[in-house]
Structure formats: structure tokens, C-alpha cells
Design an enzyme around this catalytic site. Structure first.
Site, mmCIF file in Angstrom:
data_model
loop_
_atom_site.group_PDB
_atom_site.id
_atom_site.type_symbol
_atom_site.label_atom_id
_atom_site.label_comp_id
_atom_site.label_asym_id
_atom_site.label_seq_id
_atom_site.Cartn_x
_atom_site.Cartn_y
_atom_site.Cartn_z
ATOM 1 N N GLU A 1 38.516 53.726 22.681
ATOM 2 C CA GLU A 1 39.898 54.210 22.621
ATOM 3 C C GLU A 1 39.331 55.917 21.939
ATOM 4 O OE1 GLU A 1 40.275 50.046 21.060
ATOM 5 O OE2 GLU A 1 39.117 51.143 21.068
ATOM 6 N N PHE B 1 45.694 42.101 8.952
ATOM 7 C CA PHE B 1 44.755 41.903 10.797
ATOM 8 C C PHE B 1 44.654 43.202 10.691
ATOM 9 C CE2 PHE B 1 43.335 40.554 14.531
ATOM 10 C CZ PHE B 1 41.596 40.937 14.051
ATOM 11 N N GLN B 2 43.743 43.973 11.306
ATOM 12 C CA GLN B 2 44.065 45.335 12.421
ATOM 13 C C GLN B 2 44.943 45.872 11.627
ATOM 14 O OE1 GLN B 2 43.695 44.036 16.290
ATOM 15 N NE2 GLN B 2 41.962 43.978 15.850
#
Length: 572
Positions: free
Chosen positions: A53, A115-116
Site C-alpha cells: 500500500e 478486526f482490521q
């Protein structure tokens, strides 16, 4: 058709398409699967698949600098979003227009350590021009439209839009979307000043007319406002020498008789001496960063300063200004040029010519076998296309690229200035080549920076990008080593890179052509053909290990403490 439904994920792509976006860089993940699924419905928008990224952000940055358009990158939530941070910060420091779109966990999961999940809008608040966490699908069209406008207007910069996954799956009618998209942008409190104050402009003109030793310092603001012609008119009409910041190189032709090259820590002797003697400095689109000013108390000690900038926050921030003019450079210089008259500055120009003659930028002699890095860059200057886009990473090679290449055209050097981000080069070069497919793009990178983002070689292979990658390989973190040599009695702490991968085999693993040049004889025999080839190539150029960048003004010190004046001629 008005009853047709459109999902949030499609709204993202449809909005980008209507805004004129044709290219974007990204990496998929769970929280952006709906958006990635819709990319197939938009052949007008080409998505470039990076391998990290951070590479997406740097590629969008390089694309933006090379084209003048807003660069767009896309990443998922959590680590995907946080991996964009270095690239967003890099763009923020150099005022690069970027739209970063991130996925987020569903609105019902925000704030629950899901989560995330990461508060990317909070994390990036200090390094974005603005950012949004969208919480209603009806806000999505105008938020994206606003974000794109903010990124590219006024003083450009990165804007982030964080979109929860459940919004991407919700729907609006097409008629409601059209209405929301077509609504005019209304940003209370955001109103960049484009036209300069006429009273201040008249004062500036009067000061220019009375100056005996005027100097223009031209920065990246000249490029961002497309004011190159207006700057050239001012310089040529009044016979004012021009020096550039690193990011301002190319805003005034480097081969022009009035050009002094770059100023600052590793700037030319003539440029730095000129700042000492000038009685007037016209600062055009610069922010007076510490790499230029050194000791602020002794910067331009004899000069009155006219500062032209679109961002009022820059006025008096680092240096006390005599005549500030807030406005767009193109408009302000146009107004100034309407009143200026030819002037005789022959004695001043003769003094500058004397400095240029006494302290030229020359290539130091090597031993005939080991290559000097300055020689490599001087030959690149000779063999590259005149309008080639030079992308650099950060370090000694970056300064040699600024010193030994001549930039006669705008937006032909792309470099991380304010952030000094190692690893910028490889992905930024890929983005630049995407944006300027018909131009020659050459990356100058050190062996340290290359290893940070070399995974983006896969973009070069996958999209057949003909980037020429020149690794200036001294097997050191060169600039840190130089500082340790000069200021730490040669105590080289963790800068030796002799234990490194074989870059030729790395390139071959990506199925890319690569050549290693160990001696000057090998370099002379092959380099021209490699640089002028039609395909991409990795060139591992082994250069003298402990060559320093001179001249050098130590950080925070005045011009009089410039080091290496003898070294300019002899590299001693």
C-alpha cells in the site's frame, strides 16, 4: 432509469469517473472488496495493482507530480490504510494533490476494536489537508467531489476519504445520486485567495525597481500554479538571477544564463553567495525550509524579502517578510509584470558570473576504473531526453541529480523534499510513467532506498512500463555515512550495505532486464544504449564508496560556514 439503484461501491467509481479520473493505484482487502468488484464496470478507469500500500500512495504522488492531476490511491482498512501513511505524509510535506480512499469496518463495528479497524481519519489528521469518515451513503457523492476539489485547489495536498464497508453495499436511486452529485460544492471557511492585494503588488513593484542586487528564489509553487512563463518574463525583463529550491527545479530553465541552480545545504556556491549579497529577494512559492535557510538569523542578511504564496500560513512562519503577497503566483506575477520595466543589473550579474567561474560544478576525476557518482550523473544528463522525467529517491544521489542534471522543463524532477522519504523512488517512478506514457522516465535511486520498495518492480513488469532504473550503488547509506564521517569522527554506525542482495538476480526474478556496471570502461561502453533503449531496465552502477556531496552547509549554520569549496573542484 431514474428508479435504477446504485450501490455505494459503484457510487465511488461513478463519481471518480465523472471527475475525470482515468488512473488509480491500489491494493485490495476485505473492507474494499465491493469497490474492487465495481472496477470491472469502469473500463475508463485503469487500476494499477501495487505490491504494498505504501507503493500505492507513492505511485499516486509520482503520477500527480508528473501530470498536475490529482493522484488517486485505494487501500483496505486497518493495516492497509496505515500502510498509506508514509506516502500521505510525503505528499503533505510537498503539497501534492492526492485523494486517498480507504475501506473501513462497518459503521456498527467502529470503535469496538474490530478486526482490521484503525482510526485512519484520526491518524492522518495532522498530515492531510482534510479528511472524512463517511457515515451515510447520501454523503458519499458530495464528499468525494469535495475531497477531489480540496486536494487540487489552493495549496494542493492529500485528502483522505474513509468509507465503511456496509455503506459500499447500500443503495440509492440513480436520480438521487445524480441530484447529490450535481449539488454545488459549498465549503464554509475554505476560500483560497487567488488574486493578490493590489496595494502590496504596487509596493513590490516599487521595491523591485529600486533594487540593485535582486534575486528570485523559485520554489514548487511556481510549478503548481503553472507560472513558469510569468516567472521567466519577470527575470528576463528586469535581469534578475534565479535560484531554485530542490522541488522548484525546472520552474526556470536550468540552462538559462540567469539560472544559478539550486540553493541551500547542497546548493551551488553562486546561488548561496547570492543570498548573502542580494539587497532584494523575491521568494516565489517557497516555504523557507531549514535546508534552504540554514541559520535563519543570517539568511539573506542584506535583503528585503517579497514573499508570494497562496498559503497565508507560510507568511512569516520561518522568515520575517517585508512585503507579503497572498495569492496565486500566476496571477500575482502577471500583475507585477504589468508594471515592471527593464533594468540594468550588469555589475550584479558580473559578480555572479565571477562566482560561477570560480566555483563551477565540475566532475571530480576518479582513478580511471572506479566510477565517480558525479560522472555517472553528468553522463545521464548528456544521454537522457531533454524533457525526460527524473525521479529520485533520497540521499546523496538525490543531491547529485539536482547538481549535475539540467532541468529546462517543468515537472521534470520528482523528489521527496520535505519528508525525505527513502523508498519513494521506485513506486513514484511507476506512477510517473503511467501518467506520462510517452515520456522517458528515469529513476535515480540509492542501493538503500531501492531495497525499501523494490517489490514495485512487479508493476514495471505487469504493465510493461519502460522505466530506466539507475541504482547509484556505493554499498552505504551514503548521506548518513557522510554525516557520520564529518560530524562523528568516521564512526560508521549501521550504514554499511555491503551485505545486500544481488540486484541483477532480483531484477531477473521479476523477469526484467538488468545490467551491472562495475568499472568506468563498462559504463562508457554500455550506459548510453541502456538509457536510450525502448524498454525498462535495471542498471546497477557501482560507484566510489566514500565520495561526499559538496558543497555543504552544515545544518543550522550560515553560508559563511560552507564546507568543501575546494571539494567543489577536487572532491577533497
Amino acid at each position: 432509469m431514474s428508479g435504477e439503484m446504485i450501490k455505494g461501491a459503484r457510487i465511488v467509481l461513478e463519481t471518480l469517473h465523472r471527475l475525470g479520473v482515468t488512473d488509480m493505484f491500489g491494493y485490495p482487502g476485505g473492507a474494499v472488496i465491493p469497490i474492487f468488484d465495481e472496477i470491472y464496470s469502469f473500463p475508463e478507469i485503469k487500476h494499477y495493482f501495487v505490491r504494498h500500500e505504501q507503493g500505492a500512495a507513492h505511485a499516486a504522488d509520482g503520477y500527480a507530480r508528473a501530470t498536475g492531476k490529482v493522484g488517486v490511491c485505494l487501500a483496505t482498512s486497518g493495516p492497509g490504510a496505515t500502510n498509506l501513511v508514509t506516502g500521505i505524509y510525503t505528499a503533505h510535506m510537498d503539497s501534492v494533490p492526492m485523494l486517498a480512499i480507504t475501506g473501513q469496518v462497518g459503521t456498527g463495528l467502529i470503535g469496538k476494536d474490530s478486526f482490521q479497524e484503525a482510526d485512519i481519519s484520526g491518524i492522518t489528521m495532522p498530515i492531510t489537508k482534510h479528511n472524512y469518515l463517511v457515515q451515510d451513503i447520501r454523503d458519499l457523492p458530495h464528499v468525494l467531489k469535495e475531497a477531489y476539489y480540496i486536494a487540487g485547489s489552493g495549496r494542493p495536498g492529500p485528502v483522505l476519504v474513509d468509507i465503511p464497508k456496509n455503506l459500499q453495499c447500500q443503495s440509492l436511486t440513480m436520480s438521487e445520486f445524480n441530484k447529490l452529485f450535481d449539488a454545488p460544492i459549498s465549503l464554509e471557511g475554505y476560500d483560497p485567495t487567488y488574486k493578490g492585494h493590489q496595494g502590496q503588488i504596487k509596493k513590490a513593484v516599487s521595491m523591485i525597481k529600486s533594487a540593485k542586487k535582486p534575486l528570485i528564489i523559485a520554489g514548487a509553487g511556481v510549478l503548481k500554479s503553472n507560472a513558469m512563463a510569468e516567472l521567466k518574463t519577470l527575470a528576463e525583463t528586469v535581469h534578475i538571477p534565479v535560484t531554485n529550491t530542490l522541488l522548484g527545479l525546472g520552474s526556470f530553465p536550468g540552462g538559462h544564463e540567469l539560472s544559478l541552480g539550486m540553493l541551500g545545504m547542497h546548493g551551488t556556491v553562486a546561488a548561496n553567495f547570492a543570498t548573502e549579497e542580494a539587497d532584494l529577494v523575491i521568494a516565489a512559492g517557497i516555504r523557507f525550509d531549514d535546508r534552504i535557510t540554514g541559520d535563519v538569523e543570517h539568511f539573506c542578511p542584506k535583503a528585503k524579502i517579497i514573499h508570494i504564496d497562496i498559503d497565508p500560513a507560510e507568511i512569516d512562519k520561518n522568515v520575517t517578510i517585508n512585503i507579503p503577497i497572498v495569492g496565486d503566483l500566476k496571477q500575482v506575477l502577471t500583475d507585477i509584470n504589468a508594471f515592471i520595466e527593464p533594468a540594468d543589473h550588469d555589475k550584479w550579474l558580473a559578480q555572479i558570473a565571477e562566482w560561477k567561474s570560480e566555483y563551477p560544478t565540475v566532475v571530480p576525476e576518479g582513478d580511471g576504473t572506479t566510477m565517480m557518482p558525479q560522472y555517472v550523473l553528468s553522463k545521464l544528463n548528456e544521454y537522457a531526453d531533454e524533457d525526460a522525467i527524473i525521479v529520485t529517491d533520497v540521499g546523496q544521489h538525490q543531491m547529485w541529480a539536482a547538481q549535475y542534471l539540467t532541468y529546462n522543463h517543468p515537472n521534470t524532477i520528482l523528489s521527496s523534499g520535505g519528508a525525505g522519504t527513502m523508498g519513494y523512488g521506485v513506486p513514484a517512478a511507476m506512477g510517473a510513467q503511467v501518467g506520462q506514457a510517452k515520456r522517458q522516465v528515469i529513476l535515480v535511486v540509492g542501493d538503500g532506498g531501492f531495497q525499501m520498495t523494490m517489490e514495485e518492480l512487479m508493476m514495471m513488469k505487469q504493465y510493461n512500463l519502460p522505466v530506466k532504473i539507475l541504482i547509484v550503488n556505493n554499498a552505504f547509506l551514503g548521506m548518513v555515512r557522510q554525516w557520520q564521517e564529518i560530524f562523528n569522527d568516521r564512526r560508521y554506525s549501521f550504514v554499511d550495505l555491503e551485505v545486500s542482495p544481488n540486484f541483477i538476480k532480483i531484477a531477473e526474478a521479476y523477469d526484467l532486464p538488468a545490467v551491472r556496471l562495475d568499472t568506468q570502461a563498462e559504463f562508457d561502453a554500455q550506459f548510453k544504449d541502456l538509457i536510450q533503449s525502448d524498454t525498462g531496465v535495471v542498471i546497477d552502477c557501482r560507484v566510489s564508496r566514500e565520495t561526499n556531496v559538496f558543497p555543504m552547509i552544515p545544518a543550522g549554520e550560515p553560508v559563511k560556514n560552507m564546507m568543501g569549496l575546494k571539494g567543489v573542484l577536487e572532491n577533497e
